[in-house]
Design a protein around this motif. Sequence first.
Motif, PDB file in Angstrom:
ATOM      1  N   ASN A 103       0.809  -1.222   0.000  1.00  0.00           N
ATOM      2  CA  ASN A 103       0.000   0.000   0.000  1.00  0.00           C
ATOM      3  C   ASN A 103       0.843   1.274   0.000  1.00  0.00           C
ATOM      4  O   ASN A 103       0.346   2.346   0.334  1.00  0.00           O
ATOM      5  N   MET A 131      -3.610   2.506  -6.398  1.00  0.00           N
ATOM      6  CA  MET A 131      -3.715   2.333  -4.946  1.00  0.00           C
ATOM      7  C   MET A 131      -4.789   3.280  -4.423  1.00  0.00           C
ATOM      8  O   MET A 131      -4.518   4.198  -3.653  1.00  0.00           O
ATOM      9  N   ASP A 133      -7.331   2.964  -2.336  1.00  0.00           N
ATOM     10  CA  ASP A 133      -7.563   3.019  -0.882  1.00  0.00           C
ATOM     11  C   ASP A 133      -6.453   3.792  -0.185  1.00  0.00           C
ATOM     12  O   ASP A 133      -6.718   4.629   0.688  1.00  0.00           O
ATOM     13  N   ALA A 134      -5.207   3.532  -0.572  1.00  0.00           N
ATOM     14  CA  ALA A 134      -4.083   4.255   0.026  1.00  0.00           C
ATOM     15  C   ALA A 134      -4.159   5.737  -0.310  1.00  0.00           C
ATOM     16  O   ALA A 134      -3.831   6.591   0.523  1.00  0.00           O
ATOM     17  N   LYS A 277      -3.279  -8.655  -3.079  1.00  0.00           N
ATOM     18  CA  LYS A 277      -2.111  -7.871  -3.507  1.00  0.00           C
ATOM     19  C   LYS A 277      -0.819  -8.654  -3.338  1.00  0.00           C
ATOM     20  O   LYS A 277       0.182  -8.158  -2.823  1.00  0.00           O
TER      21      LYS A 277
END
Length: 321
Positions: A103, A131, A133-134, A277
């Motif tokens: 992440n 990415m 969410d990150a 991932k």
Amino acid sequence: MTQYFDVFNGDADGICALHQLRLAQPLDATLISGVKRDIGLLAQVHAAAGDEITVLDIVMSKNHAALVTLLEAGAHVRYFDHHIPGDIPQHPHLDAYIDTDANVCTSLLVNRYLSGSQLIWAVVAAFGDNMADAARTAASPLDLNAAQLDELRSLGECINYNGYGDTLADLFFAPIDLYRVVHAYADPFEFIRADPAYQILRDGYAEDLVQAQAVPPIQVRSSGAVYLLPDATWSRRVSGVFGNRLATDHPERAHAVLTHKPGGGYVVSVRAPQTTKAGADVLCSSFATGGGRRGAAGINHLPEVELEEFVNCFYKIFEKN
């Protein structure tokens, strides 16, 4: 007289990482970059004792020999990356900022290094590196609304899309040129509103993606899908971002996107399932020109005779995860 070099990947992560650094630490340096898969960039640096080199989003394992040569010549190297590095040289002239967490992208490492002073560009890069969410987590202090986050996502995807191609001729902008355009803007929203480069990339991305989405997979199972795109400029440009889109649309599946190379063989982009991932680096590193990170990796040249072997390995790895 000290020479300065900025060496960066030609994708969104490399461009935004350098943009952050040079907004916070302005410096006139020699720029070295290329298409996203042109990762052996340190060999292009000719430095001497006392010279300063900053490296961004370039896998260390593929540049180890050139890195050692530069360090032994007396150059100082500051190295930011999120790929599996291999053996990191232990040298007083090397400052290595490496984090391989799934992440974390290079721009988020630079953001950490800069204590968040240019955070918004790290968010752009994280979106571009798939990415999401990150990116949203990192953006929390910025207090942006959903529409603004969507604009940053689009910008990151467009910058990232521009990096893919077999040669610079496949791209809309050479990465060094695109960096220089982007670097004129401290505010990404101003770049989106004011610079024609964004519209060019957004239109090209949309058109190429439509063509890619019309191509059916050559094989699909519950664990993953394999796509083979034709030998065309648009397919070489869209291969990576098409893989990202597939990963977002089907997060439980792994995906491989193969593109015919003009001289024969294939370029391969692999995306591990978003739910794990993991596994992309293991798969690609088992082939001669492969590498990357756990969630996303690639093979620069897969011979046609190895296609069946690749597909078998793809399902062997991802049906386990």
